[in-house]
Design an enzyme around this catalytic site. Structure first.
Site, mmCIF file in Angstrom:
data_model
loop_
_atom_site.group_PDB
_atom_site.id
_atom_site.type_symbol
_atom_site.label_atom_id
_atom_site.label_comp_id
_atom_site.label_asym_id
_atom_site.label_seq_id
_atom_site.Cartn_x
_atom_site.Cartn_y
_atom_site.Cartn_z
ATOM 1 N N HIS A 1 0.853 -1.183 0.000
ATOM 2 C CA HIS A 1 0.000 0.000 0.000
ATOM 3 C C HIS A 1 0.895 1.242 0.000
ATOM 4 O O HIS A 1 2.006 1.199 0.509
ATOM 5 C CB HIS A 1 -0.825 -0.079 1.297
ATOM 6 C CG HIS A 1 -1.827 0.973 1.501
ATOM 7 N ND1 HIS A 1 -1.560 2.156 2.160
ATOM 8 C CD2 HIS A 1 -3.134 1.018 1.173
ATOM 9 C CE1 HIS A 1 -2.659 2.878 2.223
ATOM 10 N NE2 HIS A 1 -3.631 2.219 1.642
ATOM 11 N N LYS B 1 -10.626 0.063 10.428
ATOM 12 C CA LYS B 1 -10.626 -1.210 9.691
ATOM 13 C C LYS B 1 -11.149 -2.357 10.551
ATOM 14 O O LYS B 1 -11.564 -3.382 10.027
ATOM 15 C CB LYS B 1 -9.203 -1.555 9.240
ATOM 16 C CG LYS B 1 -8.494 -0.484 8.450
ATOM 17 C CD LYS B 1 -8.869 -0.510 6.997
ATOM 18 C CE LYS B 1 -7.901 0.389 6.213
ATOM 19 N NZ LYS B 1 -8.295 0.523 4.805
ATOM 20 N N CYS C 1 -4.834 2.588 -3.830
ATOM 21 C CA CYS C 1 -3.570 3.042 -3.217
ATOM 22 C C CYS C 1 -2.466 2.011 -3.413
ATOM 23 O O CYS C 1 -1.583 1.856 -2.545
ATOM 24 C CB CYS C 1 -3.754 3.359 -1.734
ATOM 25 S SG CYS C 1 -4.859 4.749 -1.430
#
Length: 417
Positions: A130, A233, A372
């Site tokens: 990422h 998350k 991303c």
């Protein structure tokens, strides 16, 4: 509302804990939320905790001796202890509240890296990372003269461990890796990587942002030096994250940001720093969010990680099977044994943005774009993909809704001719 207690997985009970999932759109369609990899939904127990903080005892943290202030401090330290237990860290001194994974990784790169990296040193990353586990290292490498290296991937989207000896050597000072790819779904072998890093004396850094909603990580058993994740998350609130750091490493690092809670003494010509973990908690931390993070972790602990993982594995197997029945679909990443509940794909003849928009018409919410991970998309020779990511509250019926919406997409784009 108390969390659902389930010795056997009862998906209806779990879903009832997430009020947003029962919503219907204006056209009467049931929402099918398949974008939990970007941000997970929140159970009532988390929403209630934030409301409790703001409505019953809100005050700034670590400042006031009055009743509200003392209560906030107590709740924050309870949440910090919950995180410590979740990660099996040795001490709450190793648990730093940050704004999220990105900030946590920047603290490691900027604070540890600026002090200890020098020209000729190497930082080992890989092609699936990422952006938040690439860009901070690029910035500190430009400043210190360190070199970034990237371990290639196999054709099925796993780290090419057979080539690890080419990339890991005595110059490697950091090996930083995601525990689970947010695009490929690949779950990386942390134990193997940790042992490899330690053989050359490198620090082992783990980006656990995508993995933590799917299982706990034992930082001591895996000999992890630094670990980062975000509260949102793992069914908590946005704006709060965790930096785990081995205590001796945090002790020898300078603070990244100055002001507020992180100071001990301030003079006109110099200042001294507070002890851990306050040294890295400058300013006012996200108070209600940090407190409710503990509730989010307790929620999944109470559900049972074994139950959660069994449900997700069964759901992933069903999604994997059903997605491959759709003509023109290409799924990226490894097979089921090596992946979590994330499926990124392209459809021959269709742009990912068009697919996402047409799925939305059927109430199916997915992500499209580069997620991303632009370098990874370049490696895969695609500009964008569609990502359907599943969490513990998703169902087989929602997989069926995704598949039906993909067939609808093919019809609208006239791909069946």
């Amino acid at each position: 509302m108390a969390p659902t207690m389930a010795t056997e997985w009862n998906i209806n009970q779990v879903r009832s804990d997430f009020p947003i999932l029962s919503q219907k759109l204006e056209n009467g369609q049931q929402v099918v939320f398949l974008d939990s990899a970007a941000s997970a939904q929140k159970p009532t127990i988390v929403l209630d905790k934030e409301r409790e903080v703001y409505s019953q005892y809100y005050a700034n943290a670590y400042r006031g001796v009055y009743e509200f202030g003392a209560k906030v401090d107590e709740e924050l330290e309870t949440s910090r202890e919950t995180v410590r237990e979740f990660l099996n860290a040795n001490s709450t001194n190793e648990i730093v509240f940050t704004s999220g994974t990105t900030m946590s990784l920047n603290v490691v790169a900027q604070a540890w890296g600026r002090k200890f990296l020098k020209e000729g040193d190497e930082v080992l990353l890989n092609e699936m990372e990422h952006h938040a586990n690439i860009v901070p290292w690029q910035m500190i490498a430009q400043e210190t003269g360190a070199k970034l290296r990237y371990l290639p991937l196999t054709e099925d989207g796993q780290l090419d461990l057979g080539r690890l000896p080419e990339f890991l050597n005595e110059r490697t000072k950091v090996l930083s890796v995601t525990a689970m790819s947010n695009m490929l779904g690949t779950i990386n072998p942390l134990e193997v990587l940790s042992k490899a890093a330690k053989t050359v004396g490198a620090k082992f850094v783990v980006d656990a942002a995508q993995y933590v909603p799917h299982g706990p990580i034992d930082v001591q058993a895996l000999d992890i030096d630094f670990l980062a994740f975000s509260g949102h998350k793992i069914f908590g609130s946005t704006g709060v994250g965790i930096l785990y750091g081995r205590e001796n490493l945090l002790e020898e690092m300078p603070p990244l940001l100055g002001g507020g809670h992180m100071i001990s003494e301030v003079h006109l010509d110099h200042s001294t720093w507070a002890g851990l973990p306050a040294k890295f908690e400058a300013g006012t931390i996200p108070i209600a969010q940090a407190i409710s993070l503990g509730k989010a972790i307790n929620y999944v602990n109470d559900l049972g990680w074994e139950n959660l993982q069994r449900h997700e594995q069964e759901l992933s197997a069903y999604a994997w099977e059903q997605l491959q029945t759709v003509p023109g679909i290409k799924i990226y990443g490894p097979g089921l044994k090596e992946r979590g509940a994330i499926f990124s794909f392209t459809m021959e003849g269709a742009h990912p943005e068009d697919i996402a928009q047409l799925l939305n018409r059927k109430g199916v919410f997915v992500r499209h774009g580069h997620h991303c991970t632009m370098p990874l998309h370049n490696v895969l020779n695609i500009t964008a993909s569609v990502r359907a990511s599943f969490a513990m509250y998703n169902t087989r019926e929602e997989v069926d809704a995704l598949i039906a919406a993909l067939h609808f997409t093919r019809e609208r784009l006239r791909l069946n001719r």
